[in-house]
Design an enzyme around this catalytic site. Sequence first.
Site, PDB file in Angstrom:
ATOM      1  N   ASP A 115      -1.616   4.504   7.262  1.00 61.40           N
ATOM      2  CA  ASP A 115      -1.928   4.751   8.674  1.00 61.40           C
ATOM      3  C   ASP A 115      -2.684   3.591   9.320  1.00 61.40           C
ATOM      4  O   ASP A 115      -2.985   3.629  10.509  1.00 61.40           O
ATOM      5  CB  ASP A 115      -2.738   6.044   8.822  1.00 61.40           C
ATOM      6  CG  ASP A 115      -4.045   6.006   8.042  1.00 61.40           C
ATOM      7  OD1 ASP A 115      -4.361   4.954   7.447  1.00 61.40           O
ATOM      8  OD2 ASP A 115      -4.753   7.029   8.023  1.00 61.40           O
ATOM      9  N   ASP A 238      -4.192 -10.908  -4.417  1.00 60.73           N
ATOM     10  CA  ASP A 238      -4.323 -10.778  -2.963  1.00 60.73           C
ATOM     11  C   ASP A 238      -5.789 -10.624  -2.546  1.00 60.73           C
ATOM     12  O   ASP A 238      -6.110 -10.722  -1.361  1.00 60.73           O
ATOM     13  CB  ASP A 238      -3.499  -9.591  -2.432  1.00 60.73           C
ATOM     14  CG  ASP A 238      -3.785  -8.303  -3.171  1.00 60.73           C
ATOM     15  OD1 ASP A 238      -3.630  -8.292  -4.403  1.00 60.73           O
ATOM     16  OD2 ASP A 238      -4.186  -7.319  -2.529  1.00 60.73           O
TER      17      ASP A 238
HETATM   18  P1  AMP Z   1      -6.455  -3.375  -0.723  1.00 57.32           P
HETATM   19  O1  AMP Z   1      -6.497  -2.228  -1.660  1.00 57.32           O
HETATM   20  O2  AMP Z   1      -7.457  -3.253   0.366  1.00 57.32           O
HETATM   21  O3  AMP Z   1      -6.541  -4.699  -1.405  1.00 57.32           O
HETATM   22  O4  AMP Z   1      -5.062  -3.293   0.007  1.00 57.32           O
HETATM   23  C1  AMP Z   1      -3.836  -3.507  -0.631  1.00 57.32           C
HETATM   24  C2  AMP Z   1      -2.704  -3.442   0.365  1.00 57.32           C
HETATM   25  O5  AMP Z   1      -2.592  -2.118   0.924  1.00 57.32           O
HETATM   26  C3  AMP Z   1      -2.860  -4.374   1.556  1.00 57.32           C
HETATM   27  O6  AMP Z   1      -1.584  -4.831   1.916  1.00 57.32           O
HETATM   28  C4  AMP Z   1      -3.423  -3.471   2.611  1.00 57.32           C
HETATM   29  O7  AMP Z   1      -3.181  -3.954   3.904  1.00 57.32           O
HETATM   30  C5  AMP Z   1      -2.676  -2.181   2.333  1.00 57.32           C
HETATM   31  N1  AMP Z   1      -3.413  -1.000   2.846  1.00 57.32           N
HETATM   32  C6  AMP Z   1      -4.559  -0.517   2.361  1.00 57.32           C
HETATM   33  N2  AMP Z   1      -4.967   0.562   3.053  1.00 57.32           N
HETATM   34  C7  AMP Z   1      -4.050   0.786   4.014  1.00 57.32           C
HETATM   35  C8  AMP Z   1      -3.892   1.745   5.066  1.00 57.32           C
HETATM   36  N3  AMP Z   1      -4.794   2.717   5.278  1.00 57.32           N
HETATM   37  N4  AMP Z   1      -2.809   1.635   5.865  1.00 57.32           N
HETATM   38  C9  AMP Z   1      -1.920   0.663   5.671  1.00 57.32           C
HETATM   39  N5  AMP Z   1      -1.995  -0.269   4.710  1.00 57.32           N
HETATM   40  C10 AMP Z   1      -3.043  -0.223   3.884  1.00 57.32           C
HETATM   41 MG    MG Z   2      -7.296  -6.378  -0.395  1.00 55.65          MG
END
Ligand code: AMP
Ligand code: MG
Length: 461
Positions: A115, A238
């Site tokens: 979201d 990432d």
């Molecule tokens: P992270 O766990 O923060 O490193 O995120 C990993 C991936 O999931 C990244 O591409 C984020 O942009 C995506 N992501 C994390 N939370 C959300 C969310 N609530 N809505 C859309 N994409 C998300």
């Molecule tokens: Mg991240």
Amino acid sequence: MINFENTYSMLPEEFYQKAEPAEFPKSTLLAFNYELADELGMDASSKSEEDLAKIFSGQEILPGSEPLAMAYAGHQFGHFVPQLGDGRALLLGETKGFDIQLKGAGRTYFSRGGDGKSALGPVIREYILSEAMHKLKVPTTRALAAVLTNEPVYRQEPEPGGIFTRVASSHLRVGTFQFFASRQDHKSLKTLMDYAIKKHYPKAKTPIDFLIEVAKAQGELTSTWISLGFIHGVMNTDNSSIAGITIDYGPCAFMDEYQSQKVFSSIDRNGRYAFMNQGPITQWNILRLAECLIPLIDSDEDKAVSMIEEALKFLPGFIEERIEEKLSLKLGLPKPDRILNHLFLSYLEENKLDFTLSFRNLPKLFNGDTTGYPDTDKFQNFISAWKPIANISELHNINPLYIPRNHQVQRVIDDVYSGNFDSFHQMNKVLQNPFEVNSELDHFKTPPTEQEKVRETFCGT
Ligand code: AMP
Ligand code: MG
């Protein structure tokens, strides 16, 4: 209010997707970092809290702001995902060389099933932890604002929503390089490397120079984490910064009791990102960056690979050395001493002692106050080797008294969820000076009781 000087939006269209914040008509300000705003040359004090809430929830787009979502890929727990990207983040623009990014402002091109929003808990965690890290002298992204959206987001159950404003010297990741390398887009790869060199490592003349600089910056960072008992928890490529800063405060945590293989993150089932595994994982991530750079290093792949091998030979030893140096500094030793470092750490581990306080209280041992240090053979061995050579005069500036302990962060989140913001502001306050005794807020130094222990941390998604 912000003088935007954007450079990322000038890069070719493959690098990002334009994005627009969702509507959050009821947003209110939870916290604003006036000190950081000042450093960034923002004129924030002339704005009302209502205005700041509007700006830092994306409801008012300032002149010069060009909101965008950055493209990147990444290895997540060792598995390659060719497209991740900012799914719940958008870059408003840059000022004084720093990115100003909203997290949780709604969907972007990269959101996949998500979201694009954020619950308030992760916003509070990142605000407290990233500012604490900065005050602990750790290179990190920073917290400019936290906003309450006053709307629920739906996770396992409805939770209050929040938007976090992150400031970073850049959001370039190893995964940004992987995005183009996996598409064999060598032209964009070269553009990206030149951009990263200009921004972060202007002295680097070649791809190999650049690789070495990133490796050093990341190695240095990881050794600093280790010296503070910090576990990042999700060192995917990432989340591995080209600038060598701490990025992504999802499931990270500071250790209370010392355990060399401690894991908090609920999703790190195999302990890939365990405390003492962070050095080897840094090397692994740097090797992923190196692979991306092969076509820029030499058209003869074998030659490029042998150049990389030669260039990165130093890295394992470098990280080890920096860890040992930092641990010895924490003990007040005149020079790095691996044996004493390990003697002390294994004493902590065997006796389940608190990492932070066991270092902080070392000077008391000079006055014969051994409170909190069980008298074992190992302790006696340590004392007899350590006392004659240690210099404790600077230790209070090296070993912090206050760290953002998990159980306290959790208590603050619970308080905020029940409408009480006091403990959030108190915790931020005490962590502004983590090395100085704060008699009013001294309870923030206390490790958790058995019941208070947080055994698992979760990603913010
Ligand atoms: P992270 O766990 O923060 O490193 O995120 C990993 C991936 O999931 C990244 O591409 C984020 O942009 C995506 N992501 C994390 N939370 C959300 C969310 N609530 N809505 C859309 N994409 C998300
Ligand atoms: Mg991240």
